[in-house]
Design a protein around this motif. Structure first.
Motif, PDB file in Angstrom:
ATOM      1  N   GLN A  16       0.547  -1.199   0.249  1.00 32.19           N
ATOM      2  CA  GLN A  16      -0.079  -0.026  -0.379  1.00 32.19           C
ATOM      3  C   GLN A  16       0.779   1.312   0.040  1.00 32.19           C
ATOM      4  OE1 GLN A  16      -3.091  -0.405   0.013  1.00 32.19           O
ATOM      5  NE2 GLN A  16      -3.011  -2.399  -0.286  1.00 32.19           N
ATOM      6  N   VAL A  17       1.907   1.322   0.569  1.00 30.52           N
ATOM      7  CA  VAL A  17       2.224   2.452   0.767  1.00 30.52           C
ATOM      8  C   VAL A  17       4.034   2.642  -0.177  1.00 30.52           C
ATOM      9  CG1 VAL A  17       1.895   2.574   3.228  1.00 30.52           C
ATOM     10  CG2 VAL A  17       4.304   1.448   2.300  1.00 30.52           C
ATOM     11  N   ASP A  18       4.620   1.963  -0.882  1.00 34.69           N
ATOM     12  CA  ASP A  18       5.394   1.707  -1.418  1.00 34.69           C
ATOM     13  C   ASP A  18       5.013   2.808  -2.654  1.00 34.69           C
ATOM     14  OD1 ASP A  18       7.342   0.892   0.042  1.00 34.69           O
ATOM     15  OD2 ASP A  18       7.657  -1.413  -0.433  1.00 34.69           O
ATOM     16  N   PRO A  19       5.585   3.651  -3.097  1.00 33.86           N
ATOM     17  CA  PRO A  19       5.696   4.688  -4.502  1.00 33.86           C
ATOM     18  C   PRO A  19       6.097   3.497  -5.451  1.00 33.86           C
ATOM     19  CG  PRO A  19       6.654   6.031  -2.972  1.00 33.86           C
ATOM     20  CD  PRO A  19       6.591   4.510  -2.427  1.00 33.86           C
ATOM     21  N   SER A  20       5.079   3.582  -6.813  1.00 39.69           N
ATOM     22  CA  SER A  20       5.297   2.329  -8.181  1.00 39.69           C
ATOM     23  C   SER A  20       7.026   2.956  -8.527  1.00 39.69           C
ATOM     24  CB  SER A  20       4.360   1.585  -8.471  1.00 39.69           C
ATOM     25  OG  SER A  20       4.173   3.149  -9.119  1.00 39.69           O
ATOM     26  N   PRO A  21       7.622   2.315  -9.112  1.00 37.50           N
ATOM     27  CA  PRO A  21       8.547   2.522  -9.854  1.00 37.50           C
ATOM     28  C   PRO A  21       8.370   3.748 -10.627  1.00 37.50           C
ATOM     29  CG  PRO A  21       8.538  -0.273  -9.756  1.00 37.50           C
ATOM     30  CD  PRO A  21       7.686   0.754  -9.095  1.00 37.50           C
ATOM     31  N   ALA A  22       7.194   3.787 -12.029  1.00 36.95           N
ATOM     32  CA  ALA A  22       6.989   4.895 -11.992  1.00 36.95           C
ATOM     33  C   ALA A  22       6.543   6.110 -10.979  1.00 36.95           C
ATOM     34  CB  ALA A  22       5.507   4.835 -13.038  1.00 36.95           C
ATOM     35  N   GLU A  23       5.395   5.876 -10.470  1.00 36.84           N
ATOM     36  CA  GLU A  23       6.009   7.109  -9.200  1.00 36.84           C
ATOM     37  C   GLU A  23       6.952   7.759  -9.599  1.00 36.84           C
ATOM     38  OE1 GLU A  23       2.804   6.774  -6.148  1.00 36.84           O
ATOM     39  OE2 GLU A  23       3.576   8.339  -4.736  1.00 36.84           O
ATOM     40  N   ARG A  24       8.359   6.998  -8.349  1.00 37.85           N
ATOM     41  CA  ARG A  24       9.229   7.350  -7.973  1.00 37.85           C
ATOM     42  C   ARG A  24      10.133   8.209  -9.284  1.00 37.85           C
ATOM     43  NH1 ARG A  24      11.605   4.315  -4.099  1.00 37.85           N
ATOM     44  NH2 ARG A  24      11.013   2.901  -3.305  1.00 37.85           N
ATOM     45  N   GLU A  25      10.351   7.511 -10.033  1.00 40.29           N
ATOM     46  CA  GLU A  25      10.255   8.085 -11.526  1.00 40.29           C
ATOM     47  C   GLU A  25       9.852   9.367 -11.747  1.00 40.29           C
ATOM     48  OE1 GLU A  25      12.641   9.312 -14.373  1.00 40.29           O
ATOM     49  OE2 GLU A  25      12.846   7.659 -13.377  1.00 40.29           O
ATOM     50  N   ARG A  26       9.032   9.470 -11.398  1.00 37.87           N
ATOM     51  CA  ARG A  26       7.908  10.686 -12.115  1.00 37.87           C
ATOM     52  C   ARG A  26       8.455  12.084 -10.669  1.00 37.87           C
ATOM     53  NH1 ARG A  26       5.512  14.672 -15.009  1.00 37.87           N
ATOM     54  NH2 ARG A  26       3.580  15.539 -14.231  1.00 37.87           N
ATOM     55  N   LEU A  27       8.240  11.485 -10.383  1.00 37.61           N
ATOM     56  CA  LEU A  27       8.514  12.609  -9.159  1.00 37.61           C
ATOM     57  C   LEU A  27      10.372  13.075  -9.206  1.00 37.61           C
ATOM     58  CD1 LEU A  27       7.469  12.829  -5.065  1.00 37.61           C
ATOM     59  CD2 LEU A  27      10.146  12.780  -6.060  1.00 37.61           C
ATOM     60  N   ARG A  28      10.555  12.136  -9.279  1.00 38.45           N
ATOM     61  CA  ARG A  28      12.311  12.300  -9.594  1.00 38.45           C
ATOM     62  C   ARG A  28      12.919  13.830 -10.724  1.00 38.45           C
ATOM     63  NH1 ARG A  28      15.050  12.239  -6.133  1.00 38.45           N
ATOM     64  NH2 ARG A  28      14.881  14.810  -6.850  1.00 38.45           N
ATOM     65  N   SER A  29      11.971  13.432 -11.815  1.00 37.68           N
ATOM     66  CA  SER A  29      12.205  14.005 -13.123  1.00 37.68           C
ATOM     67  C   SER A  29      11.596  14.855 -12.313  1.00 37.68           C
ATOM     68  CB  SER A  29      11.732  13.545 -14.066  1.00 37.68           C
ATOM     69  OG  SER A  29      10.718  14.073 -14.094  1.00 37.68           O
ATOM     70  N   VAL A  30      10.664  15.485 -11.814  1.00 37.59           N
ATOM     71  CA  VAL A  30       9.608  16.571 -11.389  1.00 37.59           C
ATOM     72  C   VAL A  30      10.565  17.618 -10.516  1.00 37.59           C
ATOM     73  CG1 VAL A  30       7.746  17.659 -10.263  1.00 37.59           C
ATOM     74  CG2 VAL A  30       7.871  15.784 -12.096  1.00 37.59           C
ATOM     75  N   ALA A  31      11.339  16.941 -10.281  1.00 39.12           N
ATOM     76  CA  ALA A  31      12.269  17.299  -8.773  1.00 39.12           C
ATOM     77  C   ALA A  31      13.038  18.068  -9.191  1.00 39.12           C
ATOM     78  CB  ALA A  31      12.277  16.845  -7.276  1.00 39.12           C
ATOM     79  N   ASP A  32      13.749  17.171 -10.174  1.00 38.32           N
ATOM     80  CA  ASP A  32      15.462  17.747 -10.857  1.00 38.32           C
ATOM     81  C   ASP A  32      14.799  18.814 -10.807  1.00 38.32           C
ATOM     82  OD1 ASP A  32      16.811  15.764  -9.735  1.00 38.32           O
ATOM     83  OD2 ASP A  32      16.475  14.319 -11.504  1.00 38.32           O
ATOM     84  N   GLU A  33      13.974  18.921 -12.344  1.00 35.09           N
ATOM     85  CA  GLU A  33      13.286  20.381 -13.174  1.00 35.09           C
ATOM     86  C   GLU A  33      13.277  21.272 -12.267  1.00 35.09           C
ATOM     87  OE1 GLU A  33      10.814  18.778 -15.711  1.00 35.09           O
ATOM     88  OE2 GLU A  33       9.319  20.876 -15.839  1.00 35.09           O
ATOM     89  N   LEU A  34      12.876  20.957 -11.225  1.00 33.36           N
ATOM     90  CA  LEU A  34      12.569  21.986 -10.278  1.00 33.36           C
ATOM     91  C   LEU A  34      13.432  22.986  -9.684  1.00 33.36           C
ATOM     92  CD1 LEU A  34       8.994  20.983  -7.723  1.00 33.36           C
ATOM     93  CD2 LEU A  34       9.371  23.294  -8.768  1.00 33.36           C
ATOM     94  N   VAL A  35      14.533  21.840  -9.171  1.00 31.13           N
ATOM     95  CA  VAL A  35      15.726  22.103  -8.629  1.00 31.13           C
ATOM     96  C   VAL A  35      16.257  22.882  -9.446  1.00 31.13           C
ATOM     97  CG1 VAL A  35      17.595  21.259  -7.612  1.00 31.13           C
ATOM     98  CG2 VAL A  35      15.369  20.157  -6.436  1.00 31.13           C
TER      99      VAL A  35
END
Lengths: 454, 454
Positions: A16-35
């Motif tokens: 239930q609580v672990d983010p999926s690989p796709a969720e991680r990937e998506r977050l990583r790329s958005v966060a990198d872009e933001l930074v």
């Protein structure tokens, strides 16, 4: 307890609580872009400003579905506070053009970016967490400390521990909840070496429980749970956790070990009570309910709740002193606010006992005797002598709690400042079955109140 | 205060309390005759027995109209107790053929002689009051001590002091009154040097007040007033005087000095209350009255009253513990007996809060949680966690005081032994306005209760 049952439960929770690989990937790329964008906007203003992503999404400890990204812009300490605030807002608006200002210790920008909720916060880049100029300066240190130490396994256990705290209702360091912050949960998992190790230890806690990961604490605390901040030896990360929430955590830790079940990670969902439900509970309990209802003062929740608690204590202490004997009580707040009190005593006699000085203290005793002895109506009964004192039974000013709450005496008790102003403006006193009208606004709060669980 | 007003008051009181020359003469001749006849009957049995007249009529300290003559027959200590008792009764019957036996520490004869009430008491002639074999052996020492020291002036002041104590309701060392014995009043007048000196001193007493006429006391006492017996260095003559009666004496001493008036020497006369009067008082006071009425145990008053007080405390303490909050209470005894209690709280909720162990005390806490957690009806509410403990709100066994008093739980409280037996036999619980029936038997006691004065 079967070893397998516990592990099976954890495995189910992690589903239930672990983010999926796709969720991680998506977050990583958005966060990198933001930074990246934030860095550009920041260094344009101050060449050696830098940017860090912090919080659970920076450390891989977020639970699936969380959409919070926290980005901190660190400015050197040689710029002044006003400039920092100005640059901070400028950078925020540049990166999040649709964002809005919020205010913690200084202003920052909050906005949406590619479907994520982003906080873009300026802070000072100080040399250590003990030299901070405002609370937000501490965050990058927390982030660095945890990022270095939490591997993937521990990060997974942190997610489970957060879900556990949410399930049992103790997650959140806001002053309404008075529970466990994310940072505290991460430190506890790290210090005990895992979620299972944490709950096994908690099952046998004997408060005061004191953890000091860096073994550098220099002061003592009164709190039942003490976790010395690894980045600041004078700070208890668990200072906000109430004794009740420490005991709750212990209770549920034992329960989970005894009967592991993924349902223990699900928050209790209660159906809101109807006015009739409230009346039924009151009839079963035979208590005397009263409530003071008013428009809440216009302050943030973290200011409101301490004020509500202080006001509730002030009122219940005075009701106790007047012999109405508080049975249980709670503060309620949403569109309106209410101090809800169940009393054990509905009515006091028309007279109250008033003990004067010992007869042998001649001046005081004579003054007392003359004052009450000169009254020729009854009451007062007396003065008479009981043991070594003069005593009278004089007229009581409020025979019921409602009488007191409706009187100006209410303002003699210790009330939170904003609550006091709100009450001076206007308030309503509800008595007996009339309190049931609170169900319309506070049906779920009242459901929890009348079905208390650990 | 005018000097003259005080003296004029004393003069007026002495008009009332001083026996006339004719009364003195008559008493003297009857007492002499009694002593002579008693000597004849006593020495016939034991050659060196002797006879002394004791008490206030022996010392000239009686107040006009008293008709008590006390005659003590002293036997040598080489006869045994049984023989003393037998001879004592034989002498008593010879002198007072119409008398009857009474019993203090040993039997004696009480009877009428020429219109006087005579006690004819055998005792041992010991060498000093510290060697007494029973309490009555002490009396001749008291008598000798006072007779040597009280001149006519002081004897007159003793009569005034006794009238004062009677007027304010503190005269008598019986265990119902818990007041000042005649012997104590005489010692106080003697020690302070007169009645006026006594009340002037009493007006400024700061208990503990300690007097030791012979300066030979060897132990300490807890009592507010201590007068070390001049004939027995280990005895406090004022031990029986309650703190309330010491304070009353002080109050009235000041009042008398402030406004001297012969009426202050008159006992308060109260008209007995009717049941309607009782109901009116209760309505004015708004208290919740209850009474336990029963047939008093067949014991002497000095045994009954301590038992009634103990029982009343036992009951009111338990009613307080159960939250009914005793307002005031009194014991009543005549043909029947009653524990009468006014409560401030009429009814308690259907539930009571029951705090369990701290959650961290694992064994006890788990036992508590399992016991109450397993109940699936409501109440109990909970278990929940409050501060560091488990708490439940469980069903209360008695919601009213009457419910408790009618239950067997009444016998769990500390009751006087005779009272407990009497209650086990039978008792009635009166509640609310029904207590007004007590007025038929206790109208005057209730009048004093509802018109309390110092």
């Amino acid at each position: 307890m079967s070893e397998d049952a516990f592990e099976a439960t954890i495995a189910a929770v992690r589903e239930q609580v672990d983010p999926s690989p796709a969720e991680r990937e998506r977050l990583r790329s958005v966060a990198d872009e933001l930074v990246e964008r934030t860095e550009a906007a920041a260094t344009e203003r101050v060449a050696d400003a830098d940017v860090v992503q912090v919080g659970s999404t920076a450390r891989g400890t977020w639970t699936a579905g969380d959409r919070d990204i926290d980005v901190f812009v660190r400015f050197p300490t040689d710029i002044d506070r006003e400039t920092l605030e100005r640059y901070g807002l400028e950078v925020g608006r540049a990166v999040l053009p649709d964002g809005h200002e919020e205010y913690a210790e200084h202003p920052y920008v909050k906005g949406e970016y590619e479907g994520f909720d982003v906080d873009l916060v300026p802070c000072f880049r100080v040399d250590s967490a003990t030299e901070i100029r405002s609370a937000v300066d501490r965050t990058p240190f927390h982030n660095a400390y945890l990022s270095e130490r939490l591997d993937d396994d521990l990060a997974g256990d942190v997610r489970v521990a957060k879900a556990f705290c949410k399930g049992i209702g103790v997650y959140g360091s806001d002053l309404r909840t008075q529970g466990f912050s994310g940072y505290l949960v991460e430190l506890l998992v790290l210090e005990y070496g895992g979620f299972r190790e944490l709950v096994s230890a908690a099952a046998d806690w004997h408060p005061q429980v004191e953890l000091d990961p860096e073994d550098h604490g220099t002061r003592s605390f009164d709190d039942p749970l003490v976790v010395v901040d690894p980045t600041d030896h004078e700070r208890n990360v668990a200072a906000v956790v109430s004794p009740t929430n420490v005991a709750r955590f212990q209770h549920h830790a034992r329960a989970l070990l005894a009967e592991p079940d993924p349902e223990r990670f699900e928050p209790r969902e209660l159906e809101g009570l109807s006015p009739a439900d409230v009346r039924n509970h009151l009839a079963t309990r035979g208590t005397t309910p009263v409530a003071v209802r008013f428009d809440p003062p216009d302050v943030v929740e973290d200011q409101l709740w301490p004020q509500l608690r202080k006001s509730l204590s002030g009122v219940t202490d005075e009701l106790d002193r007047r012999g109405f004997d508080t049975f249980r009580a709670t503060a309620l707040a949403d569109e309106t606010a209410a101090l809800f009190v169940e009393l054990a005593v509905a009515e006091r006699p028309a007279v109250e006992r008033h003990a004067g000085p010992p007869v042998h203290v001649r001046d005081h005793a004579s003054g007392f005797y003359e004052k009450y002895g000169a009254m020729d109506e009854t009451p007062p009964y007396g003065p008479f002598v009981d043991d070594d004192r003069y005593v009278v039974e004089r007229e009581r000013d409020c025979r019921t709690a409602a009488g007191f709450l409706r009187s100006d005496r209410l303002f003699d008790v210790a009330l939170g400042a904003g609550v006091e102003r709100a009450l001076q403006d206007d308030y309503e006193v509800l008595v007996g079955d009339d309190v049931a009208v609170l169900a319309a606004e506070f049906g779920e709060d009242l459901a929890a109140y009348f079905s208390p669980r650990p």
